[in-house]
Design an enzyme around this catalytic site. Structure first.
Site, short mmCIF file in Angstrom:
data_model
loop_
_atom_site.label_atom_id
_atom_site.label_comp_id
_atom_site.label_asym_id
_atom_site.label_seq_id
_atom_site.Cartn_x
_atom_site.Cartn_y
_atom_site.Cartn_z
CG MET A 31 32.82 -92.31 7.99
SD MET A 31 31.29 -93.29 8.00
CE MET A 31 30.07 -92.01 8.36
CG HIS B 143 30.23 -84.05 11.22
ND1 HIS B 143 31.10 -84.92 10.57
CD2 HIS B 143 30.59 -82.81 10.82
CE1 HIS B 143 31.92 -84.22 9.80
NE2 HIS B 143 31.64 -82.94 9.94
CB SER C 167 32.61 -87.00 12.42
OG SER C 167 31.40 -87.44 11.88
CB THR C 168 31.82 -91.60 13.72
OG1 THR C 168 31.08 -91.27 12.55
CG2 THR C 168 31.26 -92.86 14.33
#
Length: 356
Positions: A290, A197, A171-172
Site C-alpha cells: 500500500m 514494512h 509492504s502489505t
C-alpha cells in the site's frame, strides 16, 4: 458505501475500543462484534461484512483454524490481531500464509490507550484489506513525512564493480510475496537485501521463518556486516537498511534517521542507497504494498543503471507500491509474482554472457 467491519475477539475491552476507532472513520463502520469464531460464523452470513478483524487465540475455535475454514469456504479480507511475542509472531506468519491480508500488533499493557494511539495504522490496514485481492500481507502512525534525503543524499557512483546485488521492497501482502521470490533462489545466487514494512517485534522471526524454507541463508540484517552471495538480509523493524561500499565489498548500514514516507524501514531509503553504491549492478524488485514508498527510489536506481522489476497487478494483494513505481517510470519489466525469481536469474545470466 462504507466499509463494513466485523470484529472477532474474545476481549470485550478490545472489541469496544476497536469499535470506537473504526466507527470514528467516515468511510467505515462496525456492523457487528463476536467473542468467538462460532458466533462470528453466523454473523458473517447475516451481516455480509467487507473486512474481518480476527484475534488468534479464542475459545471454542482458535483464529487459525477459523481462518483456514473461512478462506476455503467463504473467503473474506482479514486483518489479524497478534501479540508482541515470538510465539505470536509465528502464529501471525502462519495466518498470512493461510490468506490473511495483514496484521496489527496487540499491546500487552495499556491496551485501550495503545489501540487509540495507533488508530491510523488499524484503519489504514482495514482500507487496504477492503481493496485486497484474496489468495487460497506495518506501517506506523507518523504524521510527519520525509524523503530519502533525510537519510542520505543522492550521489553518482564512480566505483567500478561486477558484483550483482538484488534489492527488494514490499509492504502489505509482502511476507508471502517475499517468500515466493526467495524460496526459488539457488544457494549461489547474488546477495539479496530486503525492506518489508513490519514492526521490529516480527522481523527477526520473519527472517528465521524464511531461512527454514529457503536454499539461501536468510537473516535479520545487522549493522556493518559484509553482504555475501547466497544470503538475504531483512531490514529490522526499528531501522532503515542501507547498502554501502567498503572497497569492493557491499556492507550493511542501519540508520535511525527519521521515517521516510511514514516508514522506518523505508523502501525508498534502501533503493536510494542501491542507486548510490551499486548502480548498474543492482536489480530492483518492488512487490505488493500500500502507498508509494519505493517509487522514487526505484526511479533513481533505473537512472543509475539498475534493471528493475515490479509485481503485476493480478498477483498483488494490494497494487499500490508497484503501480506508483510503474507510473514514476522506474520499472523495466512488470512480472507475475511466480516468475520474478526466474526473470531475475535470466537477466543476471544475460549480463554475464555479455561480458564473456
Amino acid at each position: 458505501m462504507k466499509i463494513k467491519v466485523l470484529i472477532i475477539d474474545d476481549s470485550a475491552l478490545i472489541r469496544s475500543v476497536l469499535k470506537e476507532v473504526i466507527n470514528s472513520q467516515p468511510d467505515m463502520e462496525v456492523v457487528g462484534t463476536a467473542p468467538d469464531p462460532l458466533i462470528a460464523r453466523e454473523m458473517i452470513k447475516e451481516l455480509t461484512p467487507d473486512v474481518l478483524t480476527l484475534d488468534v487465540e479464542m475459545p471454542k475455535m482458535d483464529g487459525l483454524n477459523f481462518l483456514e475454514k473461512l478462506m476455503r469456504l467463504h473467503p473474506l479480507p482479514v486483518v489479524m490481531i497478534s501479540a508482541y511475542t515470538e510465539g505470536g509472531s509465528s502464529i501471525t506468519f502462519k495466518a498470512l500464509e493461510l490468506g490473511a491480508v495483514d496484521f496489527v500488533t496487540k499491546p500487552k499493557l495499556d491496551i485501550s490507550k495503545n489501540i487509540l494511539e495507533n488508530s491510523n495504522e488499524i484503519t489504514d490496514k482495514i482500507r487496504a484489506a477492503a481493496k485486497a485481492k484474496l489468495k487460497n500481507t506495518a506501517s506506523f502512525n507518523i504524521t510527519q513525512s520525509h524523503t530519502a534525503d533525510a537519510v542520505l543524499p543522492s550521489v553518482s557512483n564512480a566505483i567500478i564493480s561486477t558484483e550483482k546485488i538484488i534489492i527488494i521492497g514490499a509492504s502489505t501482502g509482502g511476507t508471502e510475496a517475499i517468500k515466493e521470490v526467495l524460496i526459488q533462489m539457488p544457494a549461489d545466487c547474488p546477495a539479496i537485501v530486503v525492506t518489508q514494512h513490519m514492526p521490529e517485534a516480527f522481523t527477526k522471526s520473519f527472517a528465521e521463518r524464511l531461512n527454514s524454507v529457503c536454499k539461501i541463508t536468510v537473516k535479520e540484517a545487522e549493522n556493518n556486516e559484509r553482504i555475501l552471495p547466497g544470503h538475504a538480509y531483512i531490514a529490522p523493524g526499528h531501522s532503515h537498511l542501507l547498502i554501502r561500499r567498503s572497497g569492493v565489498n557491499y556492507m550493511t548500514e542501519l540508520s535511525q534517521a527519521p521515517p521516510v514516507n511514514r516508514h522506518r524501514p523505508s523502501v525508498d531509503v534502501l533503493f536510494r542507497s542501491a542507486a548510490n553504491f551499486a548502480g548498474k549492478n543492482a536489480i530492483g524488485v518492488i512487490l505488493t504494498g500500500m502507498g508509494k514508498d519505493g517509487a522514487q527510489g526505484m526511479l533513481e536506481m533505473k537512472q543509475a543503471g539498475a534493471y528493475n522489476f515490479a509485481q503485476n497487478e493480478a498477483s498483488c494483494v494490494v497494487y499500490g507500491m508497484p503501480k506508483e513505481a510503474v507510473a514514476a517510470g522506474g520499472v523495466d519489466e512488470i512480472v507475475v509474482l511466480q516468475d520474478i525469481s526466474r526473470k531475475i536469474l535470466a537477466y543476471i545470466s544475460s549480463q554475464k554472457s555479455k561480458t564473456t
